[in-house]
Design a protein around this motif. Structure first.
Motif, PDB file in Angstrom:
ATOM      1  N   ASN A   1      32.085  51.211  35.824  1.00 38.37           N
ATOM      2  CA  ASN A   1      33.215  50.403  36.832  1.00 38.37           C
ATOM      3  C   ASN A   1      32.862  50.349  38.181  1.00 38.37           C
ATOM      4  O   ASN A   1      33.064  49.345  38.781  1.00 38.37           O
ATOM      5  CB  ASN A   1      34.548  51.228  36.275  1.00 38.37           C
ATOM      6  CG  ASN A   1      35.082  50.560  34.985  1.00 38.37           C
ATOM      7  OD1 ASN A   1      34.806  49.395  34.751  1.00 38.37           O
ATOM      8  ND2 ASN A   1      36.131  51.452  34.539  1.00 38.37           N
TER       9      ASN A   1
ATOM     10  N   TRP B   1      30.264  47.927  39.252  1.00 41.46           N
ATOM     11  CA  TRP B   1      30.664  46.681  39.333  1.00 41.46           C
ATOM     12  C   TRP B   1      31.890  46.526  40.510  1.00 41.46           C
ATOM     13  O   TRP B   1      31.652  45.398  41.350  1.00 41.46           O
ATOM     14  CB  TRP B   1      31.336  46.200  37.968  1.00 41.46           C
ATOM     15  CG  TRP B   1      32.457  45.344  38.180  1.00 41.46           C
ATOM     16  CD1 TRP B   1      32.220  43.793  38.544  1.00 41.46           C
ATOM     17  CD2 TRP B   1      33.811  45.254  37.713  1.00 41.46           C
ATOM     18  NE1 TRP B   1      33.373  42.971  38.514  1.00 41.46           N
ATOM     19  CE2 TRP B   1      34.230  43.998  38.090  1.00 41.46           C
ATOM     20  CE3 TRP B   1      34.610  46.505  37.155  1.00 41.46           C
ATOM     21  CZ2 TRP B   1      35.789  43.857  37.706  1.00 41.46           C
ATOM     22  CZ3 TRP B   1      35.945  46.124  36.890  1.00 41.46           C
ATOM     23  CH2 TRP B   1      36.446  44.743  37.130  1.00 41.46           C
ATOM     24  N   LYS B   2      32.761  47.231  40.764  1.00 45.33           N
ATOM     25  CA  LYS B   2      33.779  47.153  41.474  1.00 45.33           C
ATOM     26  C   LYS B   2      34.333  48.501  42.135  1.00 45.33           C
ATOM     27  O   LYS B   2      34.725  49.134  41.149  1.00 45.33           O
ATOM     28  CB  LYS B   2      35.017  46.118  41.238  1.00 45.33           C
ATOM     29  CG  LYS B   2      36.117  46.073  42.256  1.00 45.33           C
ATOM     30  CD  LYS B   2      37.020  45.078  41.537  1.00 45.33           C
ATOM     31  CE  LYS B   2      36.444  43.776  41.304  1.00 45.33           C
ATOM     32  NZ  LYS B   2      37.422  42.936  40.650  1.00 45.33           N
TER      33      LYS B   2
ATOM     34  N   TRP C   1      39.186  47.937  43.421  1.00 41.34           N
ATOM     35  CA  TRP C   1      40.004  47.518  42.190  1.00 41.34           C
ATOM     36  C   TRP C   1      41.480  47.664  42.405  1.00 41.34           C
ATOM     37  O   TRP C   1      42.409  46.809  42.029  1.00 41.34           O
ATOM     38  CB  TRP C   1      39.323  48.414  41.101  1.00 41.34           C
ATOM     39  CG  TRP C   1      40.038  47.783  39.625  1.00 41.34           C
ATOM     40  CD1 TRP C   1      39.159  46.877  38.758  1.00 41.34           C
ATOM     41  CD2 TRP C   1      41.091  48.027  38.939  1.00 41.34           C
ATOM     42  NE1 TRP C   1      39.926  46.710  37.533  1.00 41.34           N
ATOM     43  CE2 TRP C   1      41.188  47.422  37.801  1.00 41.34           C
ATOM     44  CE3 TRP C   1      42.116  48.830  39.281  1.00 41.34           C
ATOM     45  CZ2 TRP C   1      42.190  47.654  36.691  1.00 41.34           C
ATOM     46  CZ3 TRP C   1      43.198  48.957  38.200  1.00 41.34           C
ATOM     47  CH2 TRP C   1      43.029  48.308  37.128  1.00 41.34           C
TER      48      TRP C   1
ATOM     49  N   ARG D   1      34.274  41.831  35.464  1.00 42.65           N
ATOM     50  CA  ARG D   1      34.126  43.042  34.941  1.00 42.65           C
ATOM     51  C   ARG D   1      32.481  43.089  33.753  1.00 42.65           C
ATOM     52  O   ARG D   1      32.401  42.020  33.148  1.00 42.65           O
ATOM     53  CB  ARG D   1      35.136  43.540  33.886  1.00 42.65           C
ATOM     54  CG  ARG D   1      34.968  44.988  33.570  1.00 42.65           C
ATOM     55  CD  ARG D   1      36.275  45.237  32.620  1.00 42.65           C
ATOM     56  NE  ARG D   1      36.138  46.700  32.171  1.00 42.65           N
ATOM     57  CZ  ARG D   1      35.831  47.176  30.998  1.00 42.65           C
ATOM     58  NH1 ARG D   1      35.713  45.980  29.996  1.00 42.65           N
ATOM     59  NH2 ARG D   1      35.831  48.309  30.597  1.00 42.65           N
ATOM     60  N   TYR D   2      31.739  43.919  33.848  1.00 39.94           N
ATOM     61  CA  TYR D   2      30.525  44.042  33.235  1.00 39.94           C
ATOM     62  C   TYR D   2      30.860  44.425  31.785  1.00 39.94           C
ATOM     63  O   TYR D   2      31.685  45.066  31.317  1.00 39.94           O
ATOM     64  CB  TYR D   2      29.585  45.054  33.641  1.00 39.94           C
ATOM     65  CG  TYR D   2      29.070  44.966  34.895  1.00 39.94           C
ATOM     66  CD1 TYR D   2      29.052  43.814  35.610  1.00 39.94           C
ATOM     67  CD2 TYR D   2      28.389  46.139  35.703  1.00 39.94           C
ATOM     68  CE1 TYR D   2      28.758  43.647  36.902  1.00 39.94           C
ATOM     69  CE2 TYR D   2      28.083  46.018  36.873  1.00 39.94           C
ATOM     70  CZ  TYR D   2      28.145  44.928  37.496  1.00 39.94           C
ATOM     71  OH  TYR D   2      27.515  44.712  38.935  1.00 39.94           O
TER      72      TYR D   2
ATOM     73  N   GLU E   1      24.120  42.956  33.383  1.00 41.43           N
ATOM     74  CA  GLU E   1      24.481  43.585  34.564  1.00 41.43           C
ATOM     75  C   GLU E   1      25.216  44.984  33.842  1.00 41.43           C
ATOM     76  O   GLU E   1      24.841  45.833  34.720  1.00 41.43           O
ATOM     77  CB  GLU E   1      25.822  42.877  35.018  1.00 41.43           C
ATOM     78  CG  GLU E   1      25.165  41.654  35.646  1.00 41.43           C
ATOM     79  CD  GLU E   1      25.161  40.638  34.765  1.00 41.43           C
ATOM     80  OE1 GLU E   1      24.818  39.261  35.233  1.00 41.43           O
ATOM     81  OE2 GLU E   1      25.533  40.627  33.358  1.00 41.43           O
ATOM     82  N   TYR E   2      25.740  45.241  32.655  1.00 36.95           N
ATOM     83  CA  TYR E   2      26.139  46.305  32.200  1.00 36.95           C
ATOM     84  C   TYR E   2      25.133  47.400  31.910  1.00 36.95           C
ATOM     85  O   TYR E   2      24.966  48.562  32.157  1.00 36.95           O
ATOM     86  CB  TYR E   2      27.065  45.966  30.737  1.00 36.95           C
ATOM     87  CG  TYR E   2      27.211  47.220  30.099  1.00 36.95           C
ATOM     88  CD1 TYR E   2      28.675  47.832  30.282  1.00 36.95           C
ATOM     89  CD2 TYR E   2      26.431  47.781  29.219  1.00 36.95           C
ATOM     90  CE1 TYR E   2      28.920  49.033  29.665  1.00 36.95           C
ATOM     91  CE2 TYR E   2      27.056  48.961  28.413  1.00 36.95           C
ATOM     92  CZ  TYR E   2      28.296  49.574  28.619  1.00 36.95           C
ATOM     93  OH  TYR E   2      28.666  50.893  28.003  1.00 36.95           O
TER      94      TYR E   2
ATOM     95  N   ALA F   1      23.619  48.741  34.784  1.00 36.98           N
ATOM     96  CA  ALA F   1      24.649  49.649  35.449  1.00 36.98           C
ATOM     97  C   ALA F   1      24.441  51.070  34.695  1.00 36.98           C
ATOM     98  O   ALA F   1      24.463  52.086  35.374  1.00 36.98           O
ATOM     99  CB  ALA F   1      25.867  49.104  35.714  1.00 36.98           C
TER     100      ALA F   1
END
Length: 934
Positions: free
Chosen positions: A450, A453-454, A459, A492-493, A499-500, A503
């Protein structure tokens, strides 16, 4: 020259003449062969074992007469006199009862279970062969009074008499005398890197305190696993098991378990063995989305939703506090505050959590165990002294649940032992070392995916800003929250996306928990212990003395412990003595008295004495009454002393005095706190948990009531060793065709070790009724999990009874009932968790026949567990009652020295679980082929 040749000839002739060879067989009273029976020359250690067909050959370098003894677990011992060379001997062993089996662990000397001064359970070759469980370790579940908590398919935690957690540092597990605890975690890790089934000789279990003989960690029970010596058990043996696991969440998946043993006696002086084990399957998937914060809550009904097996949603903020911070924080893009002054009045004072990821997206549920061991054994005197070297290595993948859920991936542990022993003494030294491999924290993996991503601040800023804007635009509260989450979640990924995956991989390879989740560890400990039995020198009683020493070397590179600047080293040692005296009061009455005492000293604490007194009264050789009073203690573990871990829910800080200030964190101060004259950030050390904290429960109450009188200063004391005094009575006996084993105990604990959640304000002194309360009001505080001792009295008591008999001729029927109860005033001490974690009522039963017809047997095992409340740092919750049936049928083919078994565990298919937050346990179906396993 002729004279010399004559002397040589005479000497060789003497040797040939003095060498006696005896052959024979060992069968039971139904004429079935008994493989693996021990044949020994009485008064020596010269011996052999029978092969798969019950045959044996023994060579002894002496002329007759002498005597041979034949024995096998579950049978009465037989003796025959040898009067001439090359005799053929036939032993017929009469089946005995479980009380006739010989154990070593209870008194550190061989004795029948019947005469043991304390409660003891045993699993021998016969029981291992007939267990309905998937392997011998799982078969421990069917022993009286034993709890087995399933963490994973490959990691199960054995416990007795309550106080069970997966980090079970109250229970010791020894494999051939070596502690099986992992150095980094300081508790047994089941059989993940333990023994292979083909090499297991016996398993003995002592419930309750055993510190008087075995030291600090033998506090609530001890498990002994003994392997086969290659001098006595040679040849090649193997076990191949194939099957499948079935679980609603994970589906149906293949299961493989293979073990191979090779051992050879090269001569009467040298023997060696090697073992290999491989297990692979799919773990029990943990999929609970139950909300920890609200009964029946979901993401749609609880803004602060925190699912049990959903990770990343542990991160939450109060919207009012976020809005206040945004009023004073400058947006670098505009040079203006993120929110205009007064906007915070539109933000509700509610907690909102980020959206997390389900556990199934953070692990592949692979379960694997690969282990090998080898041993070299040398007997320079052939029949008295043995010198051995044993090495063990193991790696595996499993799931461990502590404060969080952890994927233990490619974990590696090794052990190396050198031991010298004879029938009177042993001296051993060994080292245990581990490496964390690719292990990682699944909770922090979710959190940091999380964050990748941000960031959290961004957030919550988007969420709060959108909520306020929606409210100003006329949306109601529900609509504003819905719009706020939709905006904050933009981009969100998604699991499986590039991207997920990027990460995820970055997080599990990063040991910094602010950005990653990897565990790094290379800890070890060195251990030495010895024992001498004076029975051959002192005749009036059996006297033993012994001692041990252990040196810890903790090296987690700052990821678990506060070893940021190098390994942490400390040591502990102990010494003990025991005297045992048998008194024959009359022809039908015998009394065995045992007294032992041990002194232990840790580098950080004062020394402690652990005495034990036992008495056993045998009446008419069929009834034994026993009583004991013993004390035990346990030193705080490596985690209790030196952990320094931000686990999101709380920061764990060990309470060794020199550890308190080794851990520190830099924490941001809220905007209102800055407006009140506080700096923008404050550095706080772990010492605040112990010298400037409120109890968490009182803070939560205060935040509901607003009454400052509800706040209670915590400031827990630094941890001290824990003590227990245990009183036990018992009875073992034979009543006609029934064998009965009963015990009852009462345990009283002093300085009970546990953990306590506390909240430390970032500024102010607790109890000042002003500044520290302001910090609590503004959320300028830190939650810690402190290691301390209970001020309250903690007691427990219980009883168990086991009954076995034969029915319908030769059918085995057995059953046991266990009662366990905690005596602790939880209402008076709401912040203190005892982690008793055991059902009040347990019932177990077995029914089977090892020879229903020729070479065919079966066994059925049933277990019932009452519901109970589970407490742990991961979470608390009710464990429902469960009923489990395991069953197996087996067929032996002597001509190929093989036994085939078809079995199933949890045959009823009713999924259950033994701990809060773990996967539900499904069914397992398997078929196995065991070759030449004596």
């Amino acid at each position: 020259m002729k004279k010399n040749l004559t002397l040589i000839f005479l000497f060789v002739s003497y040797l040939i003449q003095a060498q006696t060879t005896i052959t024979g067989t060992v069968v039971d009273d139904t004429s079935l062969p008994i493989p693996g029976a021990n044949i020994i020359v009485i008064g020596t250690s010269v011996g052999t074992v029978t092969d798969f067909d019950g045959n044996f050959t023994l060579t002894y370098n002496q002329d007759p007469p002498f005597s041979l003894q034949a024995s096998s677990v579950g049978f009465e011992t037989a003796v025959k006199d040898i009067t001439s060379a090359n005799e053929v001997i036939h032993f017929i062993l009469i089946e005995g009862t479980a009380l006739d089996e010989v154990v070593i662990s209870a008194s550190r000397t061989p004795e029948r279970i019947f005469e043991s001064p304390v409660t003891i359970e045993r699993l021998g070759l016969k029981e291992i062969k007939n267990t309905a469980s998937a392997d011998f370790y799982d078969g421990l579940e069917n022993l009286k009074g034993v709890d087995v908590n399933t963490n994973s398919l490959t990691f199960k935690s054995v416990n007795t008499r309550g106080f069970a957690t997966f980090a079970n540092n109250r229970f010791m597990q020894l494999v051939d005398g070596m502690d099986n605890s992992t150095p980094a975690l300081n508790f047994p890790i089941g059989n993940l890197v333990g023994m292979t089934e083909t090499d297991v000789l016996s398993v003995e279990l002592l419930p309750g305190a055993s510190s008087a003989l075995y030291g600090a960690n033998a506090f609530n029970g001890i498990l002994f696993m003994r392997s086969k010596n290659p001098f006595d058990h040679g040849g090649l043996s193997a076990s191949i098991k194939r099957g499948m696991t079935s679980q609603e969440a994970a589906g149906t998946n293949p299961y493989t378990d293979v073990s191979i043993r090779a051992a050879h006696k090269f001569s009467n002086k040298f023997a060696a063995k090697v073992n290999f084990g491989y297990l692979e399957g799919t773990d029990w998937a943990a999929t609970s989305e139950v909300d920890r914060n609200m009964q029946g809550g979901t993401r749609e009904t609880d803004l602060n939703y925190n699912g049990i097996n959903v990770y990343g949603d542990e991160v939450s903020q109060n919207l009012k506090q976020v809005a206040i911070l945004l009023e004073s924080a400058i947006n670098p893009a505009t040079g203006q505050p993120y929110l205009p002054a007064g906007a915070s009045t539109l933000a509700p004072s509610v907690d909102v959590s980020r959206t997390g990821y389900n556990e199934k997206y953070l692990t592949n549920y692979d379960a694997k165990s690969v282990k090998a061991d080898w041993g070299l054994y040398y007997r320079p005197l052939e029949d008295d002294l043995e010198i051995s070297y044993v090495g063990k290595v193991g790696t595996g993948t499993t799931i461990y649940q502590g404060l969080n859920r952890y994927n233990i991936d490619n974990f590696f542990q090794e052990q190396h032992k050198i031991e010298i022993r004879n029938r009177n003494f042993f001296l051993r030294t060994y080292v245990v070392a581990d490496k964390a491999g690719d292990s990682y924290d699944m909770v922090f993996t979710g959190i940091n995916i999380n964050r990748a991503w941000k960031p959290d601040l961004n957030w919550f800023a988007e969420y709060t800003g959108t909520y306020i804007q929606s409210t100003l635009a006329g949306a109601n509260d529900s609509q504003a929250h819905s719009a706020a989450r939709a905006q904050a979640e933009t981009g969100r990924y998604e699991p499986g996306s590039p991207e997920y995956i990027a990460a995820f991989n970055k997080s599990i390879n990063d040991p910094d928990l602010t950005t990653g989740s990897k565990f790094a560890d290379a800890s070890k400990y060195y251990h030495a212990d010895g024992n001498y039995n004076f029975s051959e020198l002192i005749k009036f009683a059996e006297i033993q003395v012994g001692g041990s020493f252990r040196q810890y070397n903790l090296n987690s590179f700052g990821t678990i412990y506060t070893d940021y600047d190098g390994p942490i080293e400390y040591h502990e040692y102990g010494m003990y003595t025991q005297i045992q005296k048998d008194l024959e009061l009359s022809e039908s009455l015998e009394l065995k008295l045992t007294g032992s005492v041990r002194y232990d000293k840790s580098q950080f604490f004062d020394g402690f004495l652990s005495p034990r007194l036992t008495a056993g009264l045998t009446l008419n050789r069929n009834h034994n009454f026993r009583a004991s009073v013993q004390t035990g203690f346990r030193n705080p573990t490596t985690q209790d002393l030196f952990i320094g871990l931000d686990a999101s829910r709380a920061i764990l800080v060990g309470s060794s005095p020199d550890n308190l200030d080794r851990y520190s964190g830099n924490y941001g101060v809220s905007g209102s706190g800055q407006n009140a004259g506080q700096p923008s950030s404050i550095t706080q050390t772990g010492g605040a948990a112990y010298n400037n904290s409120y109890s968490e429960d009182s803070v939560l109450t205060y935040r509901t009531t607003g009454d400052t009188n509800d706040l209670e200063v915590a400031n827990p004391d630094l941890i001290q060793p824990e003590q227990v005094t245990s009183v036990e009575i018992g009875y073992r006996g034979k009543l006609e065709s029934f064998t009965i084993d009963f015990s009852a105990y009462y345990n009283s604990y002093d300085n009970f070790i546990s953990q306590e959640y506390v909240i430390a304000p970032l500024y102010g002194q607790v109890g000042d009724n002003s500044l520290s309360i302001d910090a609590i009001d503004r959320g300028d505080d830190v939650t810690y999990n402190a290691y301390t001792n209970s001020e309250a009295a903690v007691n427990s008591y219980g009883a168990s009874i086991g009954v076995s008999t034969k029915i319908f001729g030769n059918f085995d029927l057995g059953g046991s009932y266990t009662f366990a109860k905690l005596d602790f005033d939880q209402e008076k001490y709401p912040d203190f968790a005892t982690n008793f974690n055991t059902p009040e009522h347990k019932f177990k039963a077995t029914f089977g026949n090892t020879n229903l017809f020729k070479n065919f047997g079966f066994n059925i095992a049933y277990r019932f567990s009452d519901d109970y409340y589970w407490e742990s740092t991961f979470g608390d919750g009710l464990i429902p009652e469960y009923h489990v049936v395991d069953a197996q049928v087996n067929y032996t083919i002597p001509s190929i020295k093989s036994t085939f078994k078809l079995g199933a565990t949890n045959l009823l298919g009713d999924e259950y679980y033994t701990a809060y937050g773990t996967g539900h346990i499904g069914s397992m179906y398997y078929i196995s082929w065991t070759i030449n396993n004596l």
